[in-house]
Design a protein around this motif. Structure first.
Motif, PDB file in Angstrom:
ATOM      1  N   VAL A   1       0.816  -1.213   0.000  1.00  0.00           N
ATOM      2  CA  VAL A   1       0.000   0.000   0.000  1.00  0.00           C
ATOM      3  C   VAL A   1       0.850   1.263   0.000  1.00  0.00           C
ATOM      4  O   VAL A   1       0.338   2.342   0.297  1.00  0.00           O
ATOM      5  CB  VAL A   1      -0.953   0.006   1.221  1.00  0.00           C
ATOM      6  N   GLY A   2       2.149   1.142  -0.292  1.00  0.00           N
ATOM      7  CA  GLY A   2       3.035   2.311  -0.251  1.00  0.00           C
ATOM      8  C   GLY A   2       2.708   3.326  -1.315  1.00  0.00           C
ATOM      9  O   GLY A   2       2.909   3.084  -2.509  1.00  0.00           O
ATOM     10  N   GLY A   3       2.203   4.472  -0.918  1.00  0.00           N
ATOM     11  CA  GLY A   3       1.765   5.489  -1.872  1.00  0.00           C
ATOM     12  C   GLY A   3       2.874   6.051  -2.732  1.00  0.00           C
ATOM     13  O   GLY A   3       2.679   6.334  -3.910  1.00  0.00           O
ATOM     14  N   MET A   4       4.066   6.219  -2.160  1.00  0.00           N
ATOM     15  CA  MET A   4       5.177   6.796  -2.925  1.00  0.00           C
ATOM     16  C   MET A   4       5.617   5.895  -4.066  1.00  0.00           C
ATOM     17  O   MET A   4       6.210   6.357  -5.043  1.00  0.00           O
ATOM     18  CB  MET A   4       6.363   7.070  -2.009  1.00  0.00           C
ATOM     19  N   ALA A   5       5.318   4.597  -3.960  1.00  0.00           N
ATOM     20  CA  ALA A   5       5.768   3.651  -4.983  1.00  0.00           C
ATOM     21  C   ALA A   5       5.136   3.930  -6.338  1.00  0.00           C
ATOM     22  O   ALA A   5       5.690   3.552  -7.373  1.00  0.00           O
ATOM     23  CB  ALA A   5       5.434   2.223  -4.547  1.00  0.00           C
ATOM     24  N   VAL A   6       3.979   4.584  -6.349  1.00  0.00           N
ATOM     25  CA  VAL A   6       3.342   4.906  -7.626  1.00  0.00           C
ATOM     26  C   VAL A   6       4.266   5.744  -8.491  1.00  0.00           C
ATOM     27  O   VAL A   6       4.290   5.620  -9.719  1.00  0.00           O
ATOM     28  CB  VAL A   6       2.002   5.640  -7.381  1.00  0.00           C
ATOM     29  N   ASP A   7       5.071   6.599  -7.850  1.00  0.00           N
ATOM     30  CA  ASP A   7       5.988   7.465  -8.590  1.00  0.00           C
ATOM     31  C   ASP A   7       7.434   6.972  -8.575  1.00  0.00           C
ATOM     32  O   ASP A   7       8.228   7.372  -9.428  1.00  0.00           O
ATOM     33  CB  ASP A   7       5.951   8.886  -8.013  1.00  0.00           C
ATOM     34  N   THR A   8       7.800   6.120  -7.620  1.00  0.00           N
ATOM     35  CA  THR A   8       9.209   5.746  -7.463  1.00  0.00           C
ATOM     36  C   THR A   8       9.516   4.299  -7.836  1.00  0.00           C
ATOM     37  O   THR A   8      10.698   3.932  -7.904  1.00  0.00           O
ATOM     38  CB  THR A   8       9.652   5.980  -6.001  1.00  0.00           C
ATOM     39  N   ALA A   9       8.500   3.466  -8.080  1.00  0.00           N
ATOM     40  CA  ALA A   9       8.737   2.032  -8.315  1.00  0.00           C
ATOM     41  C   ALA A   9       9.630   1.787  -9.525  1.00  0.00           C
ATOM     42  O   ALA A   9      10.387   0.809  -9.548  1.00  0.00           O
ATOM     43  CB  ALA A   9       7.407   1.304  -8.496  1.00  0.00           C
ATOM     44  N   ARG A  10       9.557   2.645 -10.528  1.00  0.00           N
ATOM     45  CA  ARG A  10      10.368   2.444 -11.737  1.00  0.00           C
ATOM     46  C   ARG A  10      11.864   2.584 -11.453  1.00  0.00           C
ATOM     47  O   ARG A  10      12.691   2.141 -12.255  1.00  0.00           O
ATOM     48  CB  ARG A  10       9.944   3.435 -12.814  1.00  0.00           C
ATOM     49  N   LYS A  11      12.221   3.202 -10.321  1.00  0.00           N
ATOM     50  CA  LYS A  11      13.629   3.417  -9.992  1.00  0.00           C
ATOM     51  C   LYS A  11      14.158   2.359  -9.022  1.00  0.00           C
ATOM     52  O   LYS A  11      15.315   2.420  -8.629  1.00  0.00           O
ATOM     53  CB  LYS A  11      13.814   4.808  -9.373  1.00  0.00           C
ATOM     54  N   TRP A  12      13.313   1.402  -8.615  1.00  0.00           N
ATOM     55  CA  TRP A  12      13.740   0.393  -7.640  1.00  0.00           C
ATOM     56  C   TRP A  12      14.838  -0.502  -8.207  1.00  0.00           C
ATOM     57  O   TRP A  12      14.839  -0.845  -9.394  1.00  0.00           O
ATOM     58  CB  TRP A  12      12.567  -0.485  -7.237  1.00  0.00           C
ATOM     59  N   GLY A  13      15.723  -0.936  -7.312  1.00  0.00           N
ATOM     60  CA  GLY A  13      16.699  -1.944  -7.676  1.00  0.00           C
ATOM     61  C   GLY A  13      16.077  -3.331  -7.616  1.00  0.00           C
ATOM     62  O   GLY A  13      14.973  -3.512  -7.114  1.00  0.00           O
ATOM     63  N   TRP A  14      16.832  -4.332  -8.086  1.00  0.00           N
ATOM     64  CA  TRP A  14      16.287  -5.685  -8.151  1.00  0.00           C
ATOM     65  C   TRP A  14      15.969  -6.228  -6.770  1.00  0.00           C
ATOM     66  O   TRP A  14      15.063  -7.045  -6.611  1.00  0.00           O
ATOM     67  CB  TRP A  14      17.292  -6.608  -8.843  1.00  0.00           C
ATOM     68  N   TRP A  15      16.693  -5.772  -5.723  1.00  0.00           N
ATOM     69  CA  TRP A  15      16.481  -6.296  -4.375  1.00  0.00           C
ATOM     70  C   TRP A  15      15.122  -5.862  -3.806  1.00  0.00           C
ATOM     71  O   TRP A  15      14.583  -6.542  -2.950  1.00  0.00           O
ATOM     72  CB  TRP A  15      17.617  -5.841  -3.448  1.00  0.00           C
ATOM     73  N   LYS A  16      14.590  -4.715  -4.298  1.00  0.00           N
ATOM     74  CA  LYS A  16      13.265  -4.295  -3.856  1.00  0.00           C
ATOM     75  C   LYS A  16      12.159  -4.964  -4.668  1.00  0.00           C
ATOM     76  O   LYS A  16      11.035  -5.102  -4.197  1.00  0.00           O
ATOM     77  CB  LYS A  16      13.135  -2.767  -3.953  1.00  0.00           C
TER      78      LYS A  16
ATOM     79  N   LYS B   1      -0.825  -1.234 -12.674  1.00  0.00           N
ATOM     80  CA  LYS B   1      -0.151  -0.920 -13.934  1.00  0.00           C
ATOM     81  C   LYS B   1       1.286  -0.462 -13.678  1.00  0.00           C
ATOM     82  O   LYS B   1       2.204  -0.828 -14.412  1.00  0.00           O
ATOM     83  CB  LYS B   1      -0.922   0.160 -14.685  1.00  0.00           C
ATOM     84  N   VAL B   2       1.474   0.334 -12.631  1.00  0.00           N
ATOM     85  CA  VAL B   2       2.817   0.802 -12.299  1.00  0.00           C
ATOM     86  C   VAL B   2       3.729  -0.370 -11.974  1.00  0.00           C
ATOM     87  O   VAL B   2       4.865  -0.450 -12.451  1.00  0.00           O
ATOM     88  CB  VAL B   2       2.760   1.787 -11.116  1.00  0.00           C
ATOM     89  N   LEU B   3       3.238  -1.318 -11.169  1.00  0.00           N
ATOM     90  CA  LEU B   3       4.052  -2.470 -10.799  1.00  0.00           C
ATOM     91  C   LEU B   3       4.324  -3.369 -12.001  1.00  0.00           C
ATOM     92  O   LEU B   3       5.417  -3.917 -12.148  1.00  0.00           O
ATOM     93  CB  LEU B   3       3.364  -3.263  -9.689  1.00  0.00           C
ATOM     94  N   ASN B   4       3.331  -3.514 -12.856  1.00  0.00           N
ATOM     95  CA  ASN B   4       3.543  -4.323 -14.068  1.00  0.00           C
ATOM     96  C   ASN B   4       4.568  -3.676 -14.987  1.00  0.00           C
ATOM     97  O   ASN B   4       5.363  -4.365 -15.630  1.00  0.00           O
ATOM     98  CB  ASN B   4       2.228  -4.525 -14.804  1.00  0.00           C
ATOM     99  N   ASP B   5       4.561  -2.355 -15.052  1.00  0.00           N
ATOM    100  CA  ASP B   5       5.524  -1.649 -15.909  1.00  0.00           C
ATOM    101  C   ASP B   5       6.956  -1.800 -15.420  1.00  0.00           C
ATOM    102  O   ASP B   5       7.906  -1.619 -16.192  1.00  0.00           O
ATOM    103  CB  ASP B   5       5.168  -0.160 -15.984  1.00  0.00           C
TER     104      ASP B   5
END
Length: 564
Positions: free
Chosen positions: A75-90, A109-113
């Motif tokens: 449910v992390g709200g910031m992930a909608v904007d920051t998930a694309r920058k996550w490393g593989w460990w996240k 959709k953000v997580l799938n992208d």
């Protein structure tokens, strides 16, 4: 916890937050080792990106070692904007979890992208709306109060809301802004308010849940200026209280607040548009009442009685108790998704419909008539139209109505003619041989009467496009459903029926109905597979129904809940 109230055993492992939740690893892992073997399923609630690999990943790995199903409820709200920058460990916890649950399809959709291969399921948050029930109208006594409620963090957007309030105050001098919540940014906000010359700003501090219902009842509009939001439970509570919501169009908010229906959404940072929406709402009593009424009704879809069905359906799948499953995708065949159709989809759906039903009465008439009939399911309240696309081509659709049944019988020839009346008249004038079609012949008296009525209304200046009455019923209807012949056997029909089921459950309805030709044995088999039963038999068709009111008794479910 709701699952405990339903009779299940729940073991809690409280993770803590910030440093308190990270450093005591030995104690944390011992609790994992003690709890996980005793559970049927591990339910991990995570709101922090750093916790994904520091706490969530170990819990998921242990669950897999012990052969338990792991659900990552993120449910992390910031992930909608920051998930694309996550490393593989996240990203790794999402790949190892059996299922990832997120509150909105935007989040999915953000997580799938990001390339996550795990199964992502959308289940909205459950909200205790019963504490915030309203009659569809917020109070109009006293000064108009704008209410904002959120932790006073730097990303919460209260600095923007102060700018908005200054602009509102210039046009609505008696307006007030109430701020509920505490947090790190509280000192800076109070310092800025002290430097402002604007009056009417109140800090309410930390407000308990029971007092929030009372405060919302005294407010007029709920304002939300945050930069990050995966869902927004407080938005649902505000709508349940009869408050229209004005917020920025970010994160998952567009799926919670229906723009121009239960509230107003503006682009992030556009304080001028934000202020204008508030002023317009306060000055337009009719618009305000409509939004308030729709908000109360929409908020009911997030009640536990509706959301619980999604959770238990998910648990049934993971634990192997589910009887109905969507057909598995064949290797190399791309996944097709069901979406809500819009006005731009009408022509593509009409093309598909004409291929599926080449001999129907709607197909026999003009394309203009058939497209106008399809608009009936997008332009009339409580109707719905779902579509499945591939390369901009419609390959499947499902149309019908929820809650309201028109007295003419939505989907009948007479109701279609009434909605697309002038298109039907023009078509018959240019194709007079259709007047001898037996399906249209029975509409002679109806059409002559309507031509007379509408001509009189036209000259009197009170002509309306649709004048049928409606009555509330606890029934949903599938009026038209079809799959392109070239795409059959890929589970599209099942997906459309599952989407219909979810829509019915979300509104809390208990029964659904449809009519199917006796000769259409393939469709009848699909309906029966999905729980539909023949209720009445006519000369050439069956009337089938499906009951959503009773739930089969569930086996005892034990779950471990981890909160981050």
């Amino acid at each position: 916890m709701r699952f405990e109230r339903d009779g299940h055993t729940v073991f809690r492992v409280q993770m803590g937050s910030r440093a308190a939740g990270i450093f005591p690893f030995p104690s944390l892992y011992f609790r994992f080792l003690w709890t996980i073997p005793r559970c049927s399923m591990i339910h991990i609630i995570s709101a922090s990106s750093n916790a994904l690999w520091l706490k969530d990943l170990p819990a998921i790995v242990l669950a897999r070692i012990f052969g338990k199903k792991a659900v990552l409820n993120f449910v992390g709200g910031m992930a909608v904007d920051t998930a694309r920058k996550w490393g593989w460990w996240k990203r790794l916890p999402f790949c190892l979890a059996n299922t990832v649950v997120v509150p909105t399809s935007i989040f999915k959709k953000v997580l799938n992208d990001t390339g996550i291969s795990s199964d992502v399921v959308v289940i909205p948050h459950t909200v205790g709306v019963e504490s915030f029930k309203a009659d569809g109208k917020a109070t109009t006594n006293g000064p108009p109060v704008l209410l904002a409620a959120k932790a006073l963090e730097s990303y919460a957007g209260f600095d923007l809301l102060l700018d908005v309030f200054e602009k509102v105050k210039k046009k609505v001098r008696e307006a007030e802004l109430w701020i509920a919540g505490t947090g790190p940014a509280e000192g800076d906000l109070k310092l800025r308010v002290g430097q402002m010359k604007t009056e009417g700003i109140k800090f309410l501090g930390n407000v308990c849940h029971d007092d929030m219902a009372r405060i919302m009842a005294e407010s007029r509009v709920f304002v939300h200026g945050t930069q990050y939001e995966s869902f927004g439970i407080v938005l649902v509570e505000a709508m349940a209280s009869g408050l229209p919501v004005v917020a920025f169009k970010i994160g998952g908010i567009p799926e919670v607040v229906l723009d121009d229906r239960t509230g107003c959404l503006v682009d992030y940072g556009d304080t001028d548009a934000f202020a204008d929406r508030i002023v317009n709402l306060l000055g337009d009593h009719h618009k305000y009442s409509e939004m308030s009424r729709h908000g109360v009704r929409h908020s009911a879809s997030f009640d536990w009685r509706n959301i619980s069905r999604k959770w238990y359906d998910l648990f049934d799948v993971l634990l192997g108790n589910r009887r109905q499953k969507l057909p598995e995708r064949k290797p190399g065949v791309p996944e097709l998704e069901v979406e809500t159709a819009h006005i731009d989809d009408i022509r593509a759906i009409d093309v598909c419909r004409r291929i599926v039903f080449p001999d129907s009465i709607v197909t026999s008439l003009s394309r203009r008539f058939s497209e106008k009939v399809l608009m009936m399911f997008t332009g009339v309240e409580d109707n719905f139209l779902f579509v499945v696309r591939e390369d901009q081509q419609c390959v499947g659709y499902c149309a019908g109505t929820l809650d309201t049944i028109q007295t003419t019988g939505l989907g009948s020839t007479s109701s279609m003619v009434q909605y697309a009346f002038w298109e039907a008249v023009l078509c018959l004038a240019t194709r007079p041989w259709l007047l001898f079609d037996r399906r249209i012949g029975g509409q002679w008296r109806f059409m002559v009467r309507k031509i007379s009525e509408r001509t009189r209304k036209l000259f009197r200046g009170n002509y309306y496009e649709v004048d049928s009455q409606s009555t509330e019923m606890e029934t949903a209807w599938i009026v038209d459903i079809g799959v392109h012949p070239d795409y059959r056997g890929r589970g599209i029909g099942s997906k459309l029926l599952f989407q219909f089921d979810e829509h019915v459950k979300t509104l809390g309805l208990f029964k659904a109905g449809l009519s199917v030709e006796k000769a259409n044995t393939a469709a009848i088999r699909v309906y029966e597979k999905h729980g539909w039963e023949v209720a009445k038999t006519h000369d050439t068709s069956y009337y089938m129904t499906k009951d959503y009111g009773r739930r089969e008794e569930k086996p005892e479910l034990q779950a471990s809940t981890q909160a981050c």
